[in-house]
Motif scaffolding. Sequence first.
Motif, PDB file in Angstrom:
ATOM      1  N   UNK A   1       0.852  -1.189   0.000  1.00 26.15           N
ATOM      2  CA  UNK A   1       0.000   0.000   0.000  1.00 26.15           C
ATOM      3  C   UNK A   1       0.891   1.244   0.000  1.00 26.15           C
ATOM      4  N   UNK A   2       0.361   2.409  -0.422  1.00 24.05           N
ATOM      5  CA  UNK A   2       1.194   3.609  -0.478  1.00 24.05           C
ATOM      6  C   UNK A   2       1.836   3.973   0.857  1.00 24.05           C
ATOM      7  N   UNK A   3       1.155   3.660   1.971  1.00 28.25           N
ATOM      8  CA  UNK A   3       1.754   3.969   3.273  1.00 28.25           C
ATOM      9  C   UNK A   3       2.612   2.824   3.802  1.00 28.25           C
ATOM     10  N   UNK A   4       2.672   1.716   3.055  1.00 24.60           N
ATOM     11  CA  UNK A   4       3.530   0.607   3.422  1.00 24.60           C
ATOM     12  C   UNK A   4       3.011  -0.281   4.520  1.00 24.60           C
ATOM     13  N   UNK A   5       1.802  -0.080   5.005  1.00 29.16           N
ATOM     14  CA  UNK A   5       1.292  -0.863   6.130  1.00 29.16           C
ATOM     15  C   UNK A   5       0.591  -2.136   5.693  1.00 29.16           C
ATOM     16  N   UNK A   6       0.145  -2.217   4.459  1.00 26.61           N
ATOM     17  CA  UNK A   6      -0.622  -3.372   3.998  1.00 26.61           C
ATOM     18  C   UNK A   6      -0.013  -3.927   2.718  1.00 26.61           C
ATOM     19  N   UNK A   7      -0.378  -5.157   2.447  1.00 27.34           N
ATOM     20  CA  UNK A   7       0.005  -5.830   1.204  1.00 27.34           C
ATOM     21  C   UNK A   7      -1.262  -6.375   0.562  1.00 27.34           C
ATOM     22  N   UNK A   8      -1.431  -6.068  -0.694  1.00 25.69           N
ATOM     23  CA  UNK A   8      -2.539  -6.602  -1.490  1.00 25.69           C
ATOM     24  C   UNK A   8      -1.970  -7.640  -2.446  1.00 25.69           C
ATOM     25  N   UNK A   9      -2.713  -8.722  -2.694  1.00 31.83           N
ATOM     26  CA  UNK A   9      -2.236  -9.735  -3.627  1.00 31.83           C
ATOM     27  C   UNK A   9      -3.419 -10.496  -4.192  1.00 31.83           C
ATOM     28  N   UNK A  10      -3.149 -11.296  -5.216  1.00 31.63           N
ATOM     29  CA  UNK A  10      -4.195 -12.116  -5.838  1.00 31.63           C
ATOM     30  C   UNK A  10      -3.948 -13.578  -5.520  1.00 31.63           C
TER      31      UNK A  10
ATOM     32  N   UNK B   1      -2.030  -7.351   6.556  1.00 34.35           N
ATOM     33  CA  UNK B   1      -1.015  -6.448   7.079  1.00 34.35           C
ATOM     34  C   UNK B   1       0.351  -6.825   6.517  1.00 34.35           C
ATOM     35  N   UNK B   2       1.274  -5.896   6.629  1.00 36.52           N
ATOM     36  CA  UNK B   2       2.610  -6.107   6.058  1.00 36.52           C
ATOM     37  C   UNK B   2       3.309  -7.310   6.688  1.00 36.52           C
ATOM     38  N   UNK B   3       2.981  -7.648   7.894  1.00 37.21           N
ATOM     39  CA  UNK B   3       3.624  -8.790   8.548  1.00 37.21           C
ATOM     40  C   UNK B   3       2.912 -10.103   8.284  1.00 37.21           C
ATOM     41  N   UNK B   4       1.848 -10.069   7.454  1.00 37.55           N
ATOM     42  CA  UNK B   4       1.130 -11.279   7.103  1.00 37.55           C
ATOM     43  C   UNK B   4      -0.107 -11.539   7.931  1.00 37.55           C
ATOM     44  N   UNK B   5      -0.377 -10.693   8.915  1.00 39.04           N
ATOM     45  CA  UNK B   5      -1.565 -10.872   9.746  1.00 39.04           C
ATOM     46  C   UNK B   5      -2.796 -10.232   9.104  1.00 39.04           C
ATOM     47  N   UNK B   6      -3.963 -10.514   9.718  1.00 39.69           N
ATOM     48  CA  UNK B   6      -5.245  -9.934   9.284  1.00 39.69           C
ATOM     49  C   UNK B   6      -5.506 -10.209   7.798  1.00 39.69           C
ATOM     50  N   UNK B   7      -5.477 -11.472   7.422  1.00 39.20           N
ATOM     51  CA  UNK B   7      -5.708 -11.938   6.045  1.00 39.20           C
ATOM     52  C   UNK B   7      -7.199 -11.804   5.724  1.00 39.20           C
ATOM     53  N   UNK B   8      -7.537 -10.984   4.693  1.00 38.13           N
ATOM     54  CA  UNK B   8      -8.950 -10.765   4.332  1.00 38.13           C
ATOM     55  C   UNK B   8      -9.123 -10.851   2.820  1.00 38.13           C
ATOM     56  N   UNK B   9     -10.005 -11.752   2.379  1.00 35.23           N
ATOM     57  CA  UNK B   9     -10.324 -11.858   0.949  1.00 35.23           C
ATOM     58  C   UNK B   9     -11.414 -10.830   0.619  1.00 35.23           C
ATOM     59  N   UNK B  10     -11.121  -9.910  -0.329  1.00 37.37           N
ATOM     60  CA  UNK B  10     -12.044  -8.809  -0.622  1.00 37.37           C
ATOM     61  C   UNK B  10     -13.057  -9.152  -1.709  1.00 37.37           C
ATOM     62  N   UNK B  11     -12.713 -10.025  -2.632  1.00 38.97           N
ATOM     63  CA  UNK B  11     -13.642 -10.389  -3.709  1.00 38.97           C
ATOM     64  C   UNK B  11     -13.945 -11.874  -3.635  1.00 38.97           C
ATOM     65  N   UNK B  12     -15.118 -12.213  -4.104  1.00 37.90           N
ATOM     66  CA  UNK B  12     -15.525 -13.618  -4.140  1.00 37.90           C
ATOM     67  C   UNK B  12     -16.513 -13.804  -5.290  1.00 37.90           C
ATOM     68  N   UNK B  13     -16.045 -13.537  -6.495  1.00 35.78           N
ATOM     69  CA  UNK B  13     -16.919 -13.504  -7.669  1.00 35.78           C
ATOM     70  C   UNK B  13     -16.610 -14.626  -8.655  1.00 35.78           C
ATOM     71  N   UNK B  14     -15.555 -15.386  -8.376  1.00 38.81           N
ATOM     72  CA  UNK B  14     -15.091 -16.422  -9.302  1.00 38.81           C
ATOM     73  C   UNK B  14     -14.854 -15.847 -10.696  1.00 38.81           C
ATOM     74  N   UNK B  15     -14.298 -14.652 -10.711  1.00 31.50           N
ATOM     75  CA  UNK B  15     -13.874 -14.018 -11.953  1.00 31.50           C
ATOM     76  C   UNK B  15     -12.359 -13.857 -11.924  1.00 31.50           C
ATOM     77  N   UNK B  16     -11.815 -13.437 -13.066  1.00 27.12           N
ATOM     78  CA  UNK B  16     -10.363 -13.284 -13.167  1.00 27.12           C
ATOM     79  C   UNK B  16      -9.987 -11.834 -12.870  1.00 27.12           C
ATOM     80  N   UNK B  17      -9.647 -11.579 -11.606  1.00 30.98           N
ATOM     81  CA  UNK B  17      -9.125 -10.261 -11.228  1.00 30.98           C
ATOM     82  C   UNK B  17      -7.601 -10.333 -11.368  1.00 30.98           C
TER      83      UNK B  17
END
Length: 579
Positions: free
Chosen positions: A443-452, A466-482
């Motif tokens: 993320x721009x502030x370096x606190x989070x990591x986004x991935x697919x 989070x940057x340390x690997x904690x608080x894992x949250x899946x944001x999409x669940x559409x079975x599409x190709x993001x």
Amino acid sequence: MRSAYKVVRIACFDFFLIFCVFTVSSCGGSGLLPDLPNIAFGSVDGFVFVPYGSSAARAANQPVGYKPANEALVLLNCSGQSKTAQTDATGYFSIQTVIGESCALRIQISGYADKVYNQIAVYPNQTTRVGGADGVRMTPDEYGEIRVVANVSGGEIVIDGESTGIVMPDEMSYSFSYVAPGEHTVGISQSGYQQASTQTVNVTAGGLFEVTFIFLPPDVVPPVANAGEDGKWFAGFEYTLDGSGSYDIGGGSITYQWGQVSGPATEMSSINDVKPIFTPKEQGIYVFSLTVIDSANNHSNLDTVAIEVNELTGKIVFTASRGEGNKNIYTINANGTNLKKLTDNNYFDGWPKWSPDGGKILYTANPSDDELTFYVATMNADGTGINVTDTMGRTRDWSPDGSQILYEWSYLGTDQLYQSAPDATDKSLLTTTPRDKFFAAYSPDGTKIMFTVQVSYDGIEIVVMNRDGSDYRQLTNENKTHGYISWTPDGRILYTTADCIGCKSTLHVMNADGTGRQAWPMPVGVTDILSPIMTDDGRFIFYDDGEWGNNHICVMYSDGSAYTCLGTTGSQPDYHPGP
């Protein structure tokens, strides 16, 4: 004596002799006949015409509705003697040295019925005109009829581009009865009115075909100029103005006159084109005017168009094969200038990322060229100082503070995310969850990591932690190709969506917590977008256009108002504001 002379006279004419010399011994004569008269001949001539809708050319003084027949064959027989002639371009023929009180004449043209004249008398020193003052009018073997109708009289009728000499009568209808089968054009030349378009009719044998012309009053209404919509563009790239929305109310033709009203001085490819081109060299608002003129010389009101031009600053790093069969790392200025090749290997170099200060590039190398063993590598921004580490992984991002990098590699058979120092030391495994991980970004502030993460064959979803690997949250669940993800400067997530891997992608955005999902505006003409990356000021998005095997590095305004490509093939672009 008289009867003997008569017999000899007939014999002489039968052989077309100029004079005869003989002795009449039976009458006591012994020399030339003292009272033999001079022998005189006549001639036969005439004009041959065919109806309009035939292939001959028109000449002056022809009968109304007809035109001359060139190279018609004329056969004359007088007292057993035959002569031939051909008509010239005016339809005229002439046969000389003829005499006889009962001649027969036949005129032949391919596709027309023969015209036969019997009992033609030809007298000495006289010319017999066949067909009289009107000439010989031939009739086609097959023919149809064209009836021309108009709402005004006085216009001259034109068939197949030839003026027929026929003026539309007061009855406002005229029929051409002997038109050869086939396609013909019909028009009327009418002064004092707006011209009506020429019409095409396909005549068949025995058919009657009517064409109607409606003439409007004289054109006093000016045309309408439309210089196109105001827009945005990029300095250094060609822009096409568009006056095609201009029109003449009566449907007639128009001409164009462009001019520049204000803004930095520039030149147009032509001030008279419907779509002239100019290349803005600097930032500014370029205003152009358009006037259109109709065939009656009516001028439209002035219409203007304003083009906002901005400069593209910064630099792009990307990967490209450029016909080499392998992929290398390149850089180019954001405005499409100064293309540089940084690596020159016979294997794959890809997925490049700028360091936060723009001084280095993180990328992936595959020295074995086996497409299986990838290594974390870095180099200076100018291509020097290449360091291919012994750490296996596909590089993904450089942290905003420059202290760490992200890469992806297999762990216990599943592709997982790792974090390390830029030289690939001090590694740590960030994820151990099921399913392969692909692209990742800080993320721009370096606190989070986004991935697919791949949840099914075509299902690629977006996850944030989070940057340390904690608080894992899946944001999409559409079975599409993001498939592709990046952060906007304000901390939102920019991502692509497709129905399947390899399908065309559209652009979307959502908040970092997955709320506020919406489509991102894409410029007209953009049908696929991969690897989007927004500039630090949020005004532009660089991307590659998804043309598989021939991708191009392109840029669009963030509001979707315009796009262009930088003139180079490539993929996986990353942007840095420079220097």
